[in-house]
Design a protein around this motif. Structure first.
Motif: not given
Length: 84
Positions: A43-66
């Motif tokens: 399953r893809l990890v998504a934000d609160s709006k349902g958008r998948r976390l991805s580098k192309r959308h400037d999402a933070l890495s899992l390491r950064t979130l942790r």
């Protein structure tokens, strides 16, 4: 594919968004007489709006979130802070 075979890759783990392409890739492995790896689509990890976390959308890495203190449960449930 050829490089995966050369490295003797036996398992592939990737996002469920790539599930549709798996059958085509298996056919290519067979056409090239290469051993087909096992596939697991998670399953893809998504934000609160349902958008998948991805580098192309400037999402933070899992390491950064942790490092910001989010638990795995919060990340998987989409309970990400707005600034993330």
């Amino acid at each position: 594919m050829a490089d995966d075979a050369a490295m003797k890759i036996t398992e592939v783990v990737r996002g469920e968004d790539l599930l549709k392409s798996t059958a085509r890739q298996i056919l290519l492995y067979r056409a090239l007489s290469l051993e087909t790896p096992g596939w697991f689509h998670c399953r893809l990890v998504a934000d609160s709006k349902g958008r998948r976390l991805s580098k192309r959308h400037d999402a933070l890495s899992l390491r950064t979130l942790r490092l910001r203190g989010l638990t795995p449960e919060q990340i998987l449930s989409g309970e990400l802070p707005v600034e993330a």
